[in-house]
Design a protein around this motif. Structure first.
Motif, short mmCIF file in Angstrom:
data_model
loop_
_atom_site.label_atom_id
_atom_site.label_comp_id
_atom_site.label_asym_id
_atom_site.label_seq_id
_atom_site.Cartn_x
_atom_site.Cartn_y
_atom_site.Cartn_z
N PHE A 339 -4.30 13.20 6.48
CA PHE A 339 -5.66 12.67 6.45
C PHE A 339 -6.54 13.66 5.69
O PHE A 339 -6.23 14.85 5.59
CB PHE A 339 -6.21 12.41 7.86
N ASN A 340 -7.60 13.13 5.12
CA ASN A 340 -8.50 13.93 4.30
C ASN A 340 -9.25 14.94 5.17
O ASN A 340 -9.85 14.57 6.18
CB ASN A 340 -9.49 13.00 3.58
N GLN A 341 -9.18 16.22 4.78
CA GLN A 341 -9.82 17.27 5.58
C GLN A 341 -11.34 17.09 5.65
O GLN A 341 -11.96 17.31 6.68
CB GLN A 341 -9.50 18.65 4.99
N ILE A 346 -10.19 8.92 6.18
CA ILE A 346 -9.32 8.58 5.04
C ILE A 346 -7.92 9.10 5.34
O ILE A 346 -7.68 10.31 5.39
CB ILE A 346 -9.85 9.18 3.72
N LYS A 347 -7.00 8.18 5.55
CA LYS A 347 -5.61 8.52 5.86
C LYS A 347 -4.72 8.05 4.74
O LYS A 347 -4.93 6.95 4.20
CB LYS A 347 -5.21 7.89 7.19
N VAL A 367 -0.85 7.10 -1.66
CA VAL A 367 -1.21 5.73 -1.31
C VAL A 367 -2.00 5.76 -0.01
O VAL A 367 -1.64 6.45 0.96
CB VAL A 367 0.06 4.84 -1.17
N ARG A 368 -3.12 5.02 0.02
CA ARG A 368 -3.99 5.00 1.19
C ARG A 368 -3.41 4.08 2.27
O ARG A 368 -2.83 3.04 1.98
CB ARG A 368 -5.37 4.50 0.78
N VAL A 369 -3.65 4.45 3.55
CA VAL A 369 -3.17 3.65 4.67
C VAL A 369 -3.88 2.30 4.72
O VAL A 369 -3.25 1.26 4.96
CB VAL A 369 -3.35 4.42 6.00
N ASP A 370 -5.20 2.29 4.50
CA ASP A 370 -5.92 1.01 4.56
C ASP A 370 -5.45 0.06 3.45
O ASP A 370 -5.38 -1.16 3.65
CB ASP A 370 -7.43 1.23 4.50
#
Length: 565
Positions: A339-341, A346-347, A367-370
């Protein structure tokens, strides 16, 4: 085992040893433990012994010398606590020619112990009996003969579909038919829970911990509360202390689909009782014999998932339902969850083998989880529409055009297998008859050797053919079975509105992730979905089933669109 508390002198102390095994039950009531005790006590008293100590082993074969009662008796004899040993006959000491011979010819004389075998008219105080070694040899031959007949009987029963072992946790024997298993509802609920948690993404250790937390009895503890005896000593541990190995065993049992699996283990000889795992190709499987606890589709999905890596977690312990499903399209490595620090909402996943992280892959494959959630749910909805609106085309896409030919071929192989098994069973009967004719003198040793060699050669050839046919039939059945299951699963999620871990685990084997590319000024992210049992599925472009339109802002001013292969 009973022993007098009074310290009697060795000269008036006799050890009385009784043993009974399942084989000895065939000999009648005279071999019962109770009758052995009465007989030996009567004879020992007649011969002047007043301090009688009983040692017994009930339900244990004489082939093994590792019997608790027998071992304890020998230990006390070595300490000089008795002057005599009484047995009904020499076979009670054992049916091992070498070991019993060592006892009668070395151990007892060396320790000045009198041996009385009542039915065999042996009393070493009256002199050496020359027939004792011959009786020992016959006793071992008897054990070998019984073992051979039991193997033949077990082979016939096993090939006829009778269960060769005890019912697993979740089943019990039918009180009206011990050859049939019925569902034990209380235990079956636990089995279903284990499978359900597995499909939801829990690991075996997590499942074991949860069952322990909920005070669920382990299988062995549960059987004890129900008065069910099971072989094995088992370690002493709390009755609710589950191990991951127990969960793994439950997840591996095809019997929960309603099947009987025979010949999963074997022993090398009648003297060695240790069970050895048999090659799967030598198993005999009968499907849908008893009521299933687990749907076959669920069982197959679990088996596909069991070989995967554990769900990767972030440093704070969070895991994602896509973990273990995503692979790099270029290097084949798994993608790891992050995830974005700066913005934990944003995962994302990226290639675990990326060279920037000391790997060898040239791209991150970010690649984004959403983005994944929207694309995969959209593709599953598209697939379910394909199945419901264009059923014939869907079945062809999943199964292919060769299924009918394969089914015909499988039926021919099953017919051939049935013929071979019938001949194999017939040879068992023929061999048993010539063996009995040889023992009774109706058939000479030379003729017996020639006939048995011919039967054995034919049976060996049959065995190879049967093994090969079973392997081919199982592969064909598996292909047909798994595709049918997949079709059923797709229809199950026709009205799905949300992506769940169970849906992913049941439908998808893996997802190949390609690195995003800029094409004609537009960033595109390609994914290739591999479905369980059937692989990738191409939906004909002529059908009005539009590709999901998914876009995500990966960073300021950059939009990535989904582009299927």
């Amino acid at each position: 085992m009973k022993q007098s508390n009074n310290k009697k002198s060795r000269d008036v102390t006799a050890f009385l040893y009784e043993r009974l095994s399942r084989d000895d039950n065939l000999e009648g009531e005279s071999y019962s433990i109770g009758n052995q005790k009465k007989l030996l006590a009567k004879v020992a008293k007649e011969k002047g012994y007043t301090n009688l100590v009983h040692f017994l082993d009930d339900g244990i074969s004489g082939v093994t010398m590792d019997r608790s009662g027998f071992v304890e008796m020998i230990r006390q004899l070595e300490q000089g606590k008795a002057a005599a040993v009484f047995v009904k006959d020499l076979s009670r000491l054992g049916r091992n020619y070498i070991e019993v011979g060592r006892l009668t010819e070395e151990f007892f004389p060396d320790h000045d112990i009198r041996l009385v075998a009542v039915s065999d008219n042996i009393d070493t105080a009256e002199g050496e009996n020359e027939l004792a070694p011959i009786r020992n040899l016959f006793n071992e031959w008897y054990a070998r003969d019984i073992s051979k007949k039991r193997r033949i009987s077990n082979k016939i029963k096993g090939n006829a579909g009778e269960p060769m072992g005890q019912p697993p946790y979740g089943y019990i024997k039918d009180p009206n038919d011990p050859k049939h298993w019925i569902v034990d509802d209380e235990a079956a609920q636990v089995v279903r829970r284990v499978y359900s948690m597995t499909l939801e993404g829990f690991g075996t250790e997590q499942i074991a911990a949860q069952l322990e937390k909920d005070d669920v009895l382990t299988p062995r503890a549960y059987w004890l509360t129900k008065g069910i005896k099971r072989p094995g000593k088992g370690k002493q541990q709390p009755p609710t202390k589950w191990n991951s190995s127990t969960i793994t065993k439950i997840l591996s049992l095809q019997e929960y689909c309603g099947d009987i699996l025979n010949f999963k283990t074997y022993s090398k000889s009648y003297k060695n009782k240790k069970r050895i795992d048999n090659d799967r190709e030598n198993w005999v499987v009968f499907q849908d014999v008893h009521e299933a606890i687990i749907e076959r589709a669920v069982y197959e999905q679990v088996q596909q998932k069991r070989g995967k890596i554990r769900k990767r977690r972030t440093n704070n312990g969070e895991h994602n339902m896509f973990s273990g499903l995503l692979v790099c399209a270029d290097c084949g490595s798994n993608l790891h969850f992050h995830f974005n620090q700066g913005n934990p909402e944003i995962k994302y996943f990226n290639c675990s083998n990326y060279k920037g992280n000391r790997g060898t892959c040239t791209s991150t494959h970010y690649v984004r989880v959403d983005f994944l959630e929207e694309v995969v749910l959209g593709e599953i909805r598209r697939l379910t529409k394909f199945a419901s609106l264009y059923e014939n085309e869907f079945v062809k896409a999943v199964i292919g055009h060769s299924q009918q030919a394969e089914q015909t071929d499988r039926k021919l192989k099953e017919k051939e297998l049935k013929t071979l098994l019938a001949r194999d069973e017939e040879l068992d009967g023929l061999f048993e008859r010539i063996y009995e004719d040889n023992v009774s003198g109706k058939l000479s040793d030379d003729r017996f050797a020639k006939m048995s060699r011919r039967y054995e050669d034919e049976q060996k050839e049959l065995s190879e053919k049967i093994k090969k046919l079973r392997s081919e039939i199982e592969k064909q059945s598996s292909r047909s079975m798994t595709t049918d299951m997949f079709i059923g699963l797709v229809r199950k999620y026709t009205r799905a509105r949300k992506l769940t871990p169970r849906m992913l685990n049941e439908l998808i084997e893996k997802i190949e992730v390609f690195n995003a590319e800029k094409i004609d000024g537009v960033w595109e992210q390609r994914l290739r979905i591999h479905y369980n049992c059937v692989g990738t599925i191409e939906i004909p472009t002529v059908l009005p089933l539009p590709i999901p339109e998914v876009s995500v802002n990966t960073r300021k001013g950059v939009v990535v669109n989904y582009a299927p292969l």
